[in-house]
Design a protein around this motif. Structure first.
Motif, PDB file in Angstrom:
ATOM      1  N   GLU A  81       2.407  44.099 -14.626  1.00  0.00           N
ATOM      2  CA  GLU A  81       1.295  43.823 -15.290  1.00  0.00           C
ATOM      3  C   GLU A  81       0.036  44.245 -14.559  1.00  0.00           C
ATOM      4  O   GLU A  81      -0.971  43.958 -15.187  1.00  0.00           O
ATOM      5  N   ARG A  82       0.092  45.007 -13.450  1.00  0.00           N
ATOM      6  CA  ARG A  82      -1.046  45.644 -12.661  1.00  0.00           C
ATOM      7  C   ARG A  82      -1.256  46.792 -13.287  1.00  0.00           C
ATOM      8  O   ARG A  82      -2.029  47.698 -12.914  1.00  0.00           O
ATOM      9  N   VAL A  83      -0.431  47.356 -14.049  1.00  0.00           N
ATOM     10  CA  VAL A  83      -0.465  48.973 -14.489  1.00  0.00           C
ATOM     11  C   VAL A  83      -0.794  48.809 -16.248  1.00  0.00           C
ATOM     12  O   VAL A  83       0.001  48.399 -17.058  1.00  0.00           O
ATOM     13  N   LEU A  84      -1.820  49.625 -16.306  1.00  0.00           N
ATOM     14  CA  LEU A  84      -2.021  49.602 -17.893  1.00  0.00           C
ATOM     15  C   LEU A  84      -1.872  50.627 -18.584  1.00  0.00           C
ATOM     16  O   LEU A  84      -2.339  51.601 -18.199  1.00  0.00           O
ATOM     17  N   VAL A  85      -0.918  50.706 -19.711  1.00  0.00           N
ATOM     18  CA  VAL A  85      -0.770  51.854 -20.236  1.00  0.00           C
ATOM     19  C   VAL A  85      -0.910  51.655 -21.928  1.00  0.00           C
ATOM     20  O   VAL A  85      -0.693  50.555 -22.472  1.00  0.00           O
ATOM     21  N   MET A  86      -1.801  52.667 -22.469  1.00  0.00           N
ATOM     22  CA  MET A  86      -2.353  52.452 -23.814  1.00  0.00           C
ATOM     23  C   MET A  86      -1.963  53.662 -24.468  1.00  0.00           C
ATOM     24  O   MET A  86      -1.958  54.822 -23.726  1.00  0.00           O
ATOM     25  N   ASP A 113       8.776  42.032 -19.417  1.00  0.00           N
ATOM     26  CA  ASP A 113       8.125  41.619 -20.523  1.00  0.00           C
ATOM     27  C   ASP A 113       6.517  41.518 -20.303  1.00  0.00           C
ATOM     28  O   ASP A 113       5.955  41.213 -21.477  1.00  0.00           O
ATOM     29  N   LEU A 114       6.154  41.514 -18.920  1.00  0.00           N
ATOM     30  CA  LEU A 114       4.593  41.338 -18.779  1.00  0.00           C
ATOM     31  C   LEU A 114       3.942  42.412 -18.691  1.00  0.00           C
ATOM     32  O   LEU A 114       2.698  42.763 -18.485  1.00  0.00           O
ATOM     33  N   ALA A 115       4.709  43.689 -18.993  1.00  0.00           N
ATOM     34  CA  ALA A 115       4.206  44.991 -18.741  1.00  0.00           C
ATOM     35  C   ALA A 115       2.957  45.171 -19.750  1.00  0.00           C
ATOM     36  O   ALA A 115       3.114  44.893 -20.978  1.00  0.00           O
ATOM     37  N   ALA A 116       1.819  45.752 -19.293  1.00  0.00           N
ATOM     38  CA  ALA A 116       0.724  46.062 -20.231  1.00  0.00           C
ATOM     39  C   ALA A 116       0.668  47.409 -21.049  1.00  0.00           C
ATOM     40  O   ALA A 116       0.051  48.374 -20.609  1.00  0.00           O
ATOM     41  N   VAL A 117       1.695  47.498 -21.858  1.00  0.00           N
ATOM     42  CA  VAL A 117       1.771  48.550 -22.682  1.00  0.00           C
ATOM     43  C   VAL A 117       1.276  48.161 -24.245  1.00  0.00           C
ATOM     44  O   VAL A 117       1.950  47.408 -24.733  1.00  0.00           O
ATOM     45  N   SER A 118       0.491  48.722 -24.719  1.00  0.00           N
ATOM     46  CA  SER A 118      -0.220  48.322 -25.926  1.00  0.00           C
ATOM     47  C   SER A 118      -1.063  49.477 -26.709  1.00  0.00           C
ATOM     48  O   SER A 118      -1.367  50.482 -25.746  1.00  0.00           O
ATOM     49  N   THR A 119      -1.479  49.561 -27.759  1.00  0.00           N
ATOM     50  CA  THR A 119      -2.321  50.299 -28.327  1.00  0.00           C
ATOM     51  C   THR A 119      -3.699  50.183 -27.878  1.00  0.00           C
ATOM     52  O   THR A 119      -4.038  48.849 -27.307  1.00  0.00           O
ATOM     53  N   LEU A 120      -4.566  50.869 -28.199  1.00  0.00           N
ATOM     54  CA  LEU A 120      -5.859  50.493 -27.821  1.00  0.00           C
ATOM     55  C   LEU A 120      -6.639  49.518 -28.482  1.00  0.00           C
ATOM     56  O   LEU A 120      -7.109  48.440 -27.722  1.00  0.00           O
TER      57      LEU A 120
END
Length: 343
Positions: free
Chosen positions: A46-51, A125-132
């Motif tokens: 959750e500390r790594v943002l992937v967009m 499941d908490l991974a911050a992987v999303s579209t912009l």
């Protein structure tokens, strides 16, 4: 940066730009950097943002990140997990090199690294992987109150084209129904609301303003020249047209002779019927301009009327060209104003 890229030696601080063609390993590189952040820097998902830009790319990348983390955890439970093995594939071999770097960052604490990798996988499941747009929507939902944003649900669009087409269609109907000139201009410039909608999205119109060009009187000059040319042709008498027919017979043959003869008859009929030149008929004068050099120049019957007629039509052509250029500029200006109004 340019040249060959080794994701295992790339510093994890700062800004990096990765440019490469399709299938060259950009996703693999991103997954490697992500895994290094988790294992070397001891971060949680959750500390790594992937967009990404699209949902499809997000789904693919999320799957690749999860698979690389699962592979790393599986290898960590082997004896001496950082040691190369015969039969390792490229991904396993690269992951072992990554684990060697991670163990060095953990000062050789293999058990601690194993626990951290297991916890990271469980928190997948908490991974911050999303579209912009998905990230922006999440941010507005979670911190909207603190940011002073509306508490209403925010609908962020992945693609604005459908909205632009709807707006363009509404604008087309409203302006076209109330202004016939605008309706013609819309049809001539874009043809359909869909094409107007595509133009609305072009960046070159962002913040654009249109300033009306100064009126140089080109249209008025063309009108005056047209009237002078019509008067000069109207001054031609029957003897002049008879001489012109003879000149055409001498100078031309076949289809050219027939075509010029018919054109001459149309002009002669228009001269006899003064109403044909009220207002002056530009199409007939165009034909006269083509005929004068062949049929009239050098004709003794024309006499004094010859030079004024030829000069007047030449002046009309020059003025008409200027008027067409001015009209084109004015139409472009009006079209730009309509487009900016639609925006």
């Amino acid at each position: 940066m340019s040249g060959a890229l080794d994701a295992l030696s790339l510093p994890l601080d700062g800004v990096r730009l990765i440019e490469a063609g399709a299938g060259s390993g950009k996703t693999w590189t991103l997954a490697t950097l992500y895994l290094r952040l988790l294992l070397e820097r001891r971060l949680t998902p959750e500390r790594v943002l992937v967009m990404t830009f699209t949902r499809a790319a997000t789904a693919e990348l999320a799957g690749r990140l999860r698979a690389r983390l699962e592979l790393a955890e599986r290898l960590l439970h082997e004896e001496a997990p950082a040691q190369p093995r015969d039969g390792d594939g490229a991904e396993a071999a690269a992951t072992r090199r990554l684990l060697a770097q991670a163990l060095a960052a953990w000062d050789g604490d293999l058990d601690g690294l194993r626990r951290h990798a297991r916890a990271a996988r469980h928190a997948g499941d908490l991974a911050a992987v999303s579209t912009l747009h998905g990230f922006c929507q999440r941010a507005l939902r979670e911190i909207g109150f603190a940011a002073g944003a509306s508490l209403e649900a925010h609908a962020l669009l992945e693609n604005e084209q459908a909205l632009r087409e709807e707006a363009a269609a509404d604008f087309w109907r409203a302006r076209g129904a109330s202004d016939a000139a605008a309706a013609r201009l819309l049809a001539d410039a874009w043809g359909t609301p869909q094409k107007l909608a595509r133009a609305l999205g072009e960046a070159r119109w962002e913040g654009r303003r249109v300033h009306a060009p100064a009126d140089d009187g080109a249209a008025q000059a063309a009108r005056r020249a047209l009237e002078r040319a019509a008067a000069a042709v109207r001054a031609l008498n029957g003897d002049a047209f008879a001489a012109a027919r003879q000149a055409i017979e001498r100078a031309t043959v076949g289809k050219t002779r027939a075509a010029k003869g018919k054109a001459l008859e149309r002009i002669a009929a228009a001269v006899r019927n003064e109403a044909a030149f009220d207002p002056a008929d530009a199409s007939l004068l165009t034909e006269a301009a083509k005929l004068l050099p062949t049929a009239f120049v050098g004709s003794q019957a024309l006499g004094i009327a010859e030079a004024p007629a030829l000069d007047a039509i030449r002046a009309w052509h020059a003025a008409a060209d200027a008027a067409r250029a001015a009209e084109a500029a004015a139409r472009a200006d009006a079209a730009a104003r309509l487009l900016l109004e639609a925006r």
